[in-house]
Design a protein around this motif. Structure first.
Motif, short mmCIF file in Angstrom:
data_model
loop_
_atom_site.label_atom_id
_atom_site.label_comp_id
_atom_site.label_asym_id
_atom_site.label_seq_id
_atom_site.Cartn_x
_atom_site.Cartn_y
_atom_site.Cartn_z
N HIS A 7 1.70 -6.13 -0.11
CA HIS A 7 0.85 -6.27 1.08
C HIS A 7 1.31 -7.32 2.09
O HIS A 7 0.63 -7.55 3.09
CB HIS A 7 -0.59 -6.59 0.65
N ALA A 8 2.45 -7.93 1.85
CA ALA A 8 2.92 -9.01 2.75
C ALA A 8 3.09 -8.53 4.18
O ALA A 8 2.86 -9.29 5.13
CB ALA A 8 4.22 -9.60 2.22
N GLY A 9 3.47 -7.29 4.36
CA GLY A 9 3.66 -6.75 5.71
C GLY A 9 2.39 -6.77 6.55
O GLY A 9 2.45 -6.84 7.78
N ASP A 10 1.24 -6.77 5.88
CA ASP A 10 -0.04 -6.83 6.61
C ASP A 10 -0.24 -8.18 7.27
O ASP A 10 -1.12 -8.32 8.12
CB ASP A 10 -1.22 -6.58 5.66
N PHE A 11 0.54 -9.18 6.87
CA PHE A 11 0.33 -10.55 7.34
C PHE A 11 1.41 -11.03 8.31
O PHE A 11 1.52 -12.22 8.57
CB PHE A 11 0.25 -11.50 6.13
N LEU A 12 2.18 -10.09 8.86
CA LEU A 12 3.24 -10.48 9.80
C LEU A 12 2.72 -10.71 11.21
O LEU A 12 3.29 -11.50 11.95
CB LEU A 12 4.34 -9.42 9.82
N PRO A 21 -7.26 -11.13 11.34
CA PRO A 21 -7.75 -9.75 11.29
C PRO A 21 -8.67 -9.56 10.07
O PRO A 21 -8.47 -10.20 9.03
CB PRO A 21 -6.49 -8.91 11.13
N LEU A 22 -9.62 -8.70 10.19
CA LEU A 22 -10.52 -8.38 9.09
C LEU A 22 -9.73 -7.89 7.87
O LEU A 22 -10.11 -8.16 6.73
CB LEU A 22 -11.54 -7.32 9.52
N LEU A 23 -8.61 -7.23 8.11
CA LEU A 23 -7.78 -6.73 7.01
C LEU A 23 -7.37 -7.87 6.08
O LEU A 23 -7.30 -7.69 4.87
CB LEU A 23 -6.54 -6.02 7.56
N TRP A 24 -7.12 -9.06 6.63
CA TRP A 24 -6.72 -10.18 5.78
C TRP A 24 -7.85 -10.56 4.82
O TRP A 24 -7.61 -10.83 3.65
CB TRP A 24 -6.33 -11.37 6.62
N THR A 25 -9.06 -10.57 5.31
CA THR A 25 -10.22 -10.89 4.46
C THR A 25 -10.39 -9.80 3.40
O THR A 25 -10.67 -10.10 2.23
CB THR A 25 -11.49 -11.01 5.31
N LEU A 26 -10.20 -8.56 3.79
CA LEU A 26 -10.32 -7.46 2.83
C LEU A 26 -9.24 -7.55 1.76
O LEU A 26 -9.50 -7.29 0.58
CB LEU A 26 -10.25 -6.11 3.55
N ARG A 27 -8.02 -7.90 2.17
CA ARG A 27 -6.94 -8.07 1.18
C ARG A 27 -7.26 -9.23 0.22
O ARG A 27 -6.98 -9.14 -0.98
CB ARG A 27 -5.60 -8.34 1.87
N HIS A 28 -7.85 -10.31 0.74
CA HIS A 28 -8.22 -11.43 -0.12
C HIS A 28 -9.28 -10.99 -1.13
O HIS A 28 -9.19 -11.33 -2.32
CB HIS A 28 -8.72 -12.62 0.71
N GLN A 29 -10.26 -10.24 -0.68
CA GLN A 29 -11.29 -9.73 -1.60
C GLN A 29 -10.68 -8.82 -2.66
O GLN A 29 -11.04 -8.89 -3.84
CB GLN A 29 -12.38 -8.98 -0.82
N GLU A 30 -9.75 -7.99 -2.22
CA GLU A 30 -9.07 -7.09 -3.15
C GLU A 30 -8.30 -7.90 -4.21
O GLU A 30 -8.38 -7.61 -5.40
CB GLU A 30 -8.11 -6.19 -2.36
N TYR A 31 -7.59 -8.92 -3.76
CA TYR A 31 -6.83 -9.77 -4.69
C TYR A 31 -7.77 -10.51 -5.64
O TYR A 31 -7.52 -10.58 -6.84
CB TYR A 31 -5.97 -10.76 -3.91
N THR A 32 -8.86 -11.04 -5.11
CA THR A 32 -9.83 -11.75 -5.94
C THR A 32 -10.40 -10.82 -7.00
O THR A 32 -10.56 -11.21 -8.16
CB THR A 32 -10.96 -12.34 -5.06
N ASN A 33 -10.69 -9.58 -6.63
CA ASN A 33 -11.20 -8.60 -7.60
C ASN A 33 -10.18 -8.32 -8.70
O ASN A 33 -10.54 -8.21 -9.87
CB ASN A 33 -11.60 -7.30 -6.89
N MET A 94 0.56 -15.29 1.18
CA MET A 94 0.86 -14.01 1.82
C MET A 94 1.74 -14.20 3.05
O MET A 94 2.68 -13.42 3.27
CB MET A 94 -0.43 -13.28 2.18
N LEU A 95 1.46 -15.20 3.86
CA LEU A 95 2.28 -15.45 5.05
C LEU A 95 3.71 -15.83 4.65
O LEU A 95 4.68 -15.33 5.23
CB LEU A 95 1.66 -16.55 5.91
N ASN A 96 3.83 -16.69 3.65
CA ASN A 96 5.16 -17.10 3.19
C ASN A 96 5.94 -15.92 2.61
O ASN A 96 7.13 -15.77 2.86
CB ASN A 96 5.07 -18.23 2.17
N ASP A 97 5.26 -15.06 1.85
CA ASP A 97 5.95 -13.91 1.28
C ASP A 97 6.35 -12.92 2.37
O ASP A 97 7.42 -12.33 2.31
CB ASP A 97 5.10 -13.22 0.21
#
Length: 148
Positions: A7-12, A21-33, A94-97
């Motif tokens: 998912h790193a490409g979502d953070f470029l 972006p809301l997508l970043w929050t959604l990715r964080h929730q997904e990762y936390t789950n 995510m930004l670093n990756d």
């Protein structure tokens, strides 16, 4: 690591106003789950309930000061254990990756796209140098949802 790689490409894309972006929050929730699910699985495999795990973590926190030099190891362990829930830590990873993958040529940088936009003649004043109105082709930067 697998999640970051996928998912790193979502953070470029960085947003000029500093918002996320809301997508970043959604990715964080997904990762936390995913992390929570893996923790539950691991606890189940060792025969420990979530409540007993939380009680153990609380006990470790309470006895931290009695551990001397080992307190640093405990701090490191607790930091890594709770890092999944911390949005800022997740975002840095995510930004670093994303940057690492971009530098390695795995991901390409977001590129602008040139488009043509027709602006009606009556929108705004017509510059004096253009007798027939605006020039037929004029390039202008367009920002949309943080992309330029």
């Amino acid at each position: 690591q697998e999640f970051a790689a996928e998912h790193a490409g979502d953070f470029l894309a960085l947003w000029p106003d500093g918002s996320h972006p809301l997508l970043w929050t959604l990715r964080h929730q997904e990762y936390t789950n995913i992390f929570e699910s893996q923790l539950e699985k691991t606890l189940s495999e060792i025969g420990m309930t979530r409540e007993s795990f939380q009680s153990t973590m609380q006990h470790l926190h309470e006895v931290r000061e009695t551990l001397g030099e080992s307190a640093e190891d405990l701090d490191s362990f607790l930091t890594s254990l709770t890092a999944a829930a911390d949005y800022d830590t997740f975002l840095k990873v995510m930004l670093n990756d994303g940057l690492r993958q971009q530098e390695a040529g795995i991901l390409s940088a977001a590129r602008g796209e040139q488009i043509q936009v027709t602006v009606p003649d009556r929108l705004g004043p017509v510059p004096a140098d253009y007798r027939s109105g605006y020039p037929p082709v004029q390039t202008m930067p367009v920002e949309y949802q943080g992309y330029r």
